[in-house]
Design a protein around this motif. Structure first.
Motif, mmCIF file in Angstrom:
data_model
loop_
_atom_site.group_PDB
_atom_site.id
_atom_site.type_symbol
_atom_site.label_atom_id
_atom_site.label_comp_id
_atom_site.label_asym_id
_atom_site.label_seq_id
_atom_site.Cartn_x
_atom_site.Cartn_y
_atom_site.Cartn_z
ATOM 1 N N TRP A 55 39.803 64.860 65.024
ATOM 2 C CA TRP A 55 39.138 63.879 64.343
ATOM 3 C C TRP A 55 37.441 64.225 64.283
ATOM 4 C CZ3 TRP A 55 40.729 59.862 62.075
ATOM 5 C CH2 TRP A 55 41.923 59.443 62.201
ATOM 6 N N VAL A 56 37.258 65.199 64.785
ATOM 7 C CA VAL A 56 35.748 65.900 64.460
ATOM 8 C C VAL A 56 35.790 66.431 63.018
ATOM 9 C CG1 VAL A 56 35.961 68.338 65.361
ATOM 10 C CG2 VAL A 56 33.837 66.912 65.496
ATOM 11 N N LYS A 57 37.090 67.036 62.467
ATOM 12 C CA LYS A 57 36.929 67.304 61.287
ATOM 13 C C LYS A 57 36.818 66.400 60.337
ATOM 14 C CE LYS A 57 39.950 71.186 62.662
ATOM 15 N NZ LYS A 57 41.377 71.902 62.650
ATOM 16 N N VAL A 58 37.581 65.259 60.569
ATOM 17 C CA VAL A 58 37.460 64.052 59.777
ATOM 18 C C VAL A 58 35.875 63.372 59.755
ATOM 19 C CG1 VAL A 58 38.114 61.508 59.627
ATOM 20 C CG2 VAL A 58 39.998 63.493 60.144
ATOM 21 N N PHE A 195 41.198 51.118 62.683
ATOM 22 C CA PHE A 195 42.421 50.930 62.112
ATOM 23 C C PHE A 195 42.623 52.354 61.222
ATOM 24 C CE2 PHE A 195 42.210 46.452 62.902
ATOM 25 C CZ PHE A 195 43.564 46.133 62.734
ATOM 26 N N LEU A 196 41.490 53.044 60.996
ATOM 27 C CA LEU A 196 41.410 54.507 60.243
ATOM 28 C C LEU A 196 42.264 55.376 61.373
ATOM 29 C CD1 LEU A 196 40.724 56.340 58.022
ATOM 30 C CD2 LEU A 196 38.896 57.044 59.612
ATOM 31 N N ILE A 197 42.047 55.505 62.471
ATOM 32 C CA ILE A 197 42.697 56.286 63.374
ATOM 33 C C ILE A 197 43.945 55.830 63.647
ATOM 34 C CG2 ILE A 197 42.528 57.012 65.810
ATOM 35 C CD1 ILE A 197 39.557 56.631 65.939
ATOM 36 N N ILE A 200 46.170 56.642 60.282
ATOM 37 C CA ILE A 200 46.345 58.219 60.147
ATOM 38 C C ILE A 200 47.426 58.771 61.369
ATOM 39 C CG2 ILE A 200 45.404 60.392 60.108
ATOM 40 C CD1 ILE A 200 44.830 58.792 57.452
ATOM 41 N N SER A 201 47.230 58.100 62.520
ATOM 42 C CA SER A 201 48.220 58.492 63.393
ATOM 43 C C SER A 201 49.507 57.839 63.111
ATOM 44 C CB SER A 201 47.657 58.036 64.827
ATOM 45 O OG SER A 201 46.270 58.559 65.136
ATOM 46 N N ALA A 202 49.681 56.887 62.821
ATOM 47 C CA ALA A 202 51.045 56.207 62.315
ATOM 48 C C ALA A 202 51.606 56.954 61.085
ATOM 49 C CB ALA A 202 50.848 54.778 61.951
ATOM 50 N N TYR A 203 50.633 57.465 60.344
ATOM 51 C CA TYR A 203 51.140 58.273 59.006
ATOM 52 C C TYR A 203 51.857 59.642 59.563
ATOM 53 C CZ TYR A 203 50.873 61.542 55.137
ATOM 54 O OH TYR A 203 51.151 62.552 54.217
ATOM 55 N N TYR A 357 50.074 51.584 59.181
ATOM 56 C CA TYR A 357 49.822 52.514 58.176
ATOM 57 C C TYR A 357 49.138 51.973 56.822
ATOM 58 C CZ TYR A 357 50.750 55.692 54.288
ATOM 59 O OH TYR A 357 50.430 56.327 52.855
ATOM 60 N N TRP A 358 49.774 50.824 56.630
ATOM 61 C CA TRP A 358 49.392 50.001 55.491
ATOM 62 C C TRP A 358 47.741 49.412 55.482
ATOM 63 C CZ3 TRP A 358 54.464 47.067 55.322
ATOM 64 C CH2 TRP A 358 55.474 47.777 54.697
ATOM 65 N N MET A 359 47.585 49.400 56.853
ATOM 66 C CA MET A 359 46.125 48.660 57.004
ATOM 67 C C MET A 359 45.332 49.958 57.423
ATOM 68 S SD MET A 359 46.343 45.227 57.073
ATOM 69 C CE MET A 359 45.198 44.971 58.448
ATOM 70 N N THR A 360 45.667 51.157 57.077
ATOM 71 C CA THR A 360 44.707 52.142 57.384
ATOM 72 C C THR A 360 43.176 51.882 56.868
ATOM 73 O OG1 THR A 360 46.441 53.707 57.224
ATOM 74 C CG2 THR A 360 44.177 54.855 57.122
ATOM 75 N N PHE A 361 42.940 51.486 55.727
ATOM 76 C CA PHE A 361 41.685 51.262 55.007
ATOM 77 C C PHE A 361 41.460 49.820 54.920
ATOM 78 C CE2 PHE A 361 43.227 55.322 53.281
ATOM 79 C CZ PHE A 361 42.306 56.301 54.189
#
Length: 487
Positions: A55-58, A195-197, A200-203, A357-361
């Motif tokens: 996540w530091v890269k993100v 929700f982003l974390i 992406i984790s769900a993905y 996953y659908w709620m990521t953004f």
């Protein structure tokens, strides 16, 4: 051709809409990184460092785009809105300067240590750098929102020859809407990052990554969201009461109320008609708007007809508010649904995983909707009661603004596409590090260095090294024996 005023408004809306996407993530993501780092420092469990490293890269990617888009956005104060700095620059300039001096410099100074110091700095110093970067992001939000809140509810100034001069910086910074706006925005960042974390984790999990890191990240993010969303509902209610007091025309547009009414209905859906000053196709809950806004089912809500030419555009404010609230309720439902399953130690179903996953953004969309309500609801003013938008715009030809708008649009669409592609590429190709067994974790891996635990440069295992050493000893023994026989 469109006039300069409208083109300049569209261009600034494009810039701020693109820019706000990235600080909305980094403000809270920095605190997530600090949390991951502290958990690693306390437990020395490698899964926390794997979370940090990913996540530091993100964070770095998001922070870089946010800085670049923020710089280009600030240029427009001079190119498109010179009247803004001429009239209120004595207040806006110092607040923006404080943001650079106290926040941005801190972030820029310690960002390098946070990104590249994991193997070069003492562990405590690297954790301190992470904390200071997180603090810097929040301080940046503090100063920017102090300025924006002052533009909504100005105070602490005097007007001399049509120019605003500071009289009390404490009143300017801590203006009536600032505490609500700051808290509302910080919570929005926390929900967006959560929700982003989780998304992406769900993905990663949907695509077959069964390691502990994405599971732990999803759990942490969803439980955090389940706490933050109800808090946001409470703060949103308080913010609405403050807005009703200081900007009743904005609230009237949000609720679609045309005539001053006691016991105003809450419109679930309607089609506002500004020409006829009425609504079509209303779906309403009786008295609920008054109950929410005044905490009295028969409380008075001022209508848009009270403000006439000073009313904001109704449709974007009306629909933007419903998008924000609707997404907030959906976030509440999903976060509680998932958190309950996680806290009861039950596996998530495929439907739950895909919902996350659908709620990521979703946080991005809700933030933009809320921002549009805030900014468009202030129209026709740029600074409430002091400066109208039409009085601050530049007089350059519309062709120039159209050209820069086109360039901005192309560049920002390209950057957004590249950002999303990179983000999911990173998720898909996340570095997989072998899990330690519970036995190894209990037997004293606390002193193991980060370099050893998370080395990405070699696949050689300790058993392979021992095997090589044994073979080397055997070869030397054969050589000595052969030499002895020859002698």
């Amino acid at each position: 051709m469109l006039e300069t005023l409208l083109l300049s408004r569209i261009q600034f809306a494009l810039n701020i809409s693109f820019h706000i996407l990235f600080p909305t993530i980094t403000i809270a993501l920095a605190w997530y990184l600090f949390y991951f780092k502290v958990r690693y420092d306390l437990s020395r469990h490698p899964v926390w460092m794997r979370l940090y490293r990913f996540w530091v890269k993100v964070f770095a990617l998001t922070f870089a785009i946010g800085v670049v888009s923020g710089i280009t956005m600030s240029f427009q104060f001079g190119t498109n809105w010179p009247g803004f700095m001429e009239k209120v620059g004595n207040i806006a300039g110092p607040l923006l300067g404080y943001e650079v001096l106290t926040a941005f410099f801190m972030e820029a100074t310690f960002l390098g240590a946070m990104l590249f110091g994991m193997r070069r700095l003492p562990n405590w110093l690297h954790s301190l750098a992470t904390f200071l970067v997180a603090l810097g992001t929040s301080l940046s939000a503090f100063w920017i929102l102090a300025l924006n809140s002052w533009m909504q509810t100005p105070q602490g100034h005097i007007m001399l020859d049509g120019v605003a001069h500071p009289q009390s910086w404490m009143e300017i910074i801590f203006n009536p809407s600032f505490p609500y706006r700051l808290t509302h925005t910080l919570l929005a960042s926390g929900i967006t990052a959560s929700f982003l974390i989780a998304g992406i984790s769900a993905y990663r999990l949907i695509n077959g990554d069964e390691k502990k890191a994405p599971k732990l990240a999803l759990r942490s993010a969803m439980i955090t969201a389940a706490i933050l969303v109800p808090l946001q509902v409470l703060v949103g209610d308080l913010h609405g009461l403050n807005t009703l007091q200081h900007q009743p025309q904005k609230v009237a547009a949000m609720e679609g109320v045309w005539e001053t009414t006691r016991g105003a209905d809450m419109l679930i859906f309607a089609v506002p008609d500004e020409e006829k000053r009425t609504n079509h196709f209303e779906i309403a809950i009786p008295n609920l708007a008054s109950l929410i806004l005044t905490h009295d089912a028969h409380g008075e809500v001022k209508g848009l007809n009270e403000f006439k030419e000073l009313q904001p555009p109704v449709k974007p404010v009306f629909y933007g508010f419903r998008v924000m609230v609707g997404l907030g309720l959906l976030m509440l439902l999903i976060s509680w649904w998932v958190a309950w399953r996680l806290l009861t130690n039950k596996n998530l179903s495929q439907l739950q995983m895909k919902s996350i996953y659908w709620m990521t953004f979703s946080g991005w969309i809700a933030t933009l909707a809320g921002w549009y309500v805030t900014e468009i609801g202030r129209q026709p003013y740029l600074v409430q009661g002091l400066l109208k938008v039409s009085d601050a715009v530049t007089n350059i030809p519309p062709q120039n603004v159209a050209l820069s708008l086109t360039i901005y649009t192309v560049v920002y669409l390209g950057l957004l596409f590249a950002y999303l592609q990179t983000l999911f590429y990173m998720a898909k190709n996340a570095v997989q590090v072998e899990e330690y067994s519970d036995r190894e974790l209990k037997s004293g891996s606390k002193k193991e260095s980060i370099d050893t635990a998370f080395s990405q440069s070699t696949d050689v295992k300790s058993t392979d090294v021992k095997s090589i050493q044994v073979k080397s000893i055997q070869v030397k023994s054969i050589q000595v024996k052969s030499a002895g026989e020859s002698a």
